[in-house]
Scaffold this active site. Structure first.
Site, PDB file in Angstrom:
ATOM      1  N   ASP A   1     -33.709 -65.941  -2.080  1.00  0.00           N
ATOM      2  CA  ASP A   1     -34.757 -66.166  -1.085  1.00  0.00           C
ATOM      3  C   ASP A   1     -34.443 -65.482   0.237  1.00  0.00           C
ATOM      4  O   ASP A   1     -35.341 -65.144   1.013  1.00  0.00           O
ATOM      5  CB  ASP A   1     -34.938 -67.660  -0.806  1.00  0.00           C
ATOM      6  CG  ASP A   1     -34.813 -68.545  -2.013  1.00  0.00           C
ATOM      7  OD1 ASP A   1     -33.935 -68.294  -2.862  1.00  0.00           O
ATOM      8  OD2 ASP A   1     -35.564 -69.521  -2.110  1.00  0.00           O
TER       9      ASP A   1
ATOM     10  N   ASP B   1     -33.515 -69.544   7.435  1.00  0.00           N
ATOM     11  CA  ASP B   1     -34.943 -69.419   7.189  1.00  0.00           C
ATOM     12  C   ASP B   1     -35.742 -68.953   8.398  1.00  0.00           C
ATOM     13  O   ASP B   1     -36.973 -69.063   8.407  1.00  0.00           O
ATOM     14  CB  ASP B   1     -35.504 -70.764   6.712  1.00  0.00           C
ATOM     15  CG  ASP B   1     -35.064 -71.100   5.297  1.00  0.00           C
ATOM     16  OD1 ASP B   1     -35.071 -70.195   4.443  1.00  0.00           O
ATOM     17  OD2 ASP B   1     -34.717 -72.273   5.036  1.00  0.00           O
TER      18      ASP B   1
END
Length: 406
Positions: free
Chosen positions: A199, A130
């Site tokens: 994602d 992330d």
């Protein structure tokens, strides 16, 4: 107005879809929401002062050392925060940088720098995929706005590149094979040896930006493109819908199966995941000029348009459950991606749908009070978390779409 106010943003993850019914077709003569000379629907312009007021109030009243805004529970009037190691911390700083660009007010610079600086402690991490969300929206935005922050962008990209597998041709999303997953495993999901989630597309702009900066590696552009191509060939189904997770054999790189973590089933289509695909494929198509990625973005966007309609552009959290909770964050992500794709393709359908989406969000999904701008978002429905309130990434992508439409 409460004492603690600010704008919230949108979230992200995917699952697959197989045959979810399309929503009702648009009524005869339906068109894009009316736009002003700025390109924004009038209702969107009307809510922007509220967005800035709430965002400034949050930025000025909270302390990043105590945690970063993440979500507002349904009916609550304060932010739930997370520590700097959380995956959403870059969105609030990014929102402040967006406000700086949209308003031209230099007061936003100090706010944005205050909320960006603590994130420097995260850029050497190699245990998370992330870092794009974390570092690109904070330091990446600062670098584009002021020229500062480039060293942190490059360091974060170098850290993220350690997770790339030449065998799989992708960056590993979660370390589910070496340490307990952070949520309760369901149906063996905690046993994936090399998962790639949709994602992950959103972290690729970090590589593209860092590759062009001093100390960056030009090869990172190819890495980002290859990762996106892998997602387009595995997570994306032939009809354009998206599965949240693709599982691989780390030794051979063989694609094993599609699965989900946040969708209703492995065969359904998690709406924010579909939004990630529209946004992420479009962004990497722009960065690389790769026609296969642009085609993937078009397939994802056309699927989205076929399963939403004017007045119904904010979907349920999973497209297979059309009467379930709406997810305003999914709509905001998709709207921003549709605007990017419209600019690349010249197809007016994408810009019209984005305008309709922003108009619907402004008309039906602005929180009447509290610190977030948008409400009616869904973080992780299967896990029972963050349902029906505000999400910081929802607000981020709403403002990003506003910036792209202006």
């Amino acid at each position: 107005m409460t004492g603690v106010a600010a704008v919230v943003l949108v979230g992200a993850l995917l699952a697959g879809c197989g045959g979810a019914p399309a929503q009702a077709p648009p009524p005869p003569g339906a068109a894009a929401a009316p736009a002003s000379s700025s390109g924004l629907p009038a209702l969107v312009q009307k809510v922007l002062p509220t967005a800035y007021e709430r965002l400034a109030a949050t930025a000025d009243s909270l302390d990043p050392a105590a945690g970063f805004p993440r979500s507002v529970q349904r009916g609550a009037t304060t932010w739930t925060t997370e520590p700097v190691r959380g995956w959403t911390v870059g969105f609030f700083a990014g929102e402040l940088w967006l406000a700086r660009g949209l308003t031209g007010d230099p007061a936003w610079t100090a706010r944005a720098q205050r909320w960006t600086a603590p994130i420097a402690s995260q850029v050497t991490r190699t245990d998370t995929h992330d870092l794009g969300f974390v570092a690109e929206y904070s330091f990446g935005s600062e670098q584009r706005a002021t020229g500062n922050g480039g060293a942190e962008v490059v360091t974060a990209a170098r850290s993220l590149a350690t997770r790339y597998s030449p065998a799989v041709k992708a960056v590993k999303s979660w370390d589910t094979d070496t340490e307990p997953f952070t949520e309760e495993p369901v149906d063996g999901r905690g046993a994936w040896r090399f998962p790639v989630i949709v994602d992950s597309l959103m972290n690729l702009p970090l590589f593209d930006q860092a590759a062009a900066l001093p100390g960056g590696d030009p090869a990172w552009r190819d890495l980002a493109t290859q990762h996106a191509l892998t997602v387009s060939r595995t997570n994306q189904r032939p009809d354009g819908s998206i599965a949240h997770v693709a599982a691989f054999d780390p030794a051979t790189g063989a694609f094993l199966k599609r699965d989900t973590w946040q969708g209703a089933t492995p065969e359904s289509t998690w709406s924010r995941g579909q939004g990630w695909a529209v946004h992420g494929f479009a962004a990497q198509a722009r960065a690389s000029g790769n026609p296969e990625l642009r085609a993937a973005a078009v397939r994802a966007a056309d699927w989205w348009l076929a399963h939403t309609a004017p007045g119904q552009r904010v979907p349920a959290w999973d497209f297979s459950l059309p009467t379930a909770e709406r997810d305003s964050s999914a709509a905001a992500v998709a709207a921003s991606g549709l605007l990017d794709l419209a600019d690349q393709t010249g197809d007016p359908r994408y810009r019209d749908a984005a305008a309709q989406t922003l108009d619907e969000l402004a008309a039906k999904h602005v929180a009447p009070t509290g610190p977030a701008l948008l409400t009616d978002a869904v973080g992780n429905f299967p896990d029972g978390g963050e349902i029906g309130g505000g999400l910081v990434y929802g607000d981020y992508y709403f403002l990003e779409a506003v910036s792209r439409a202006s």
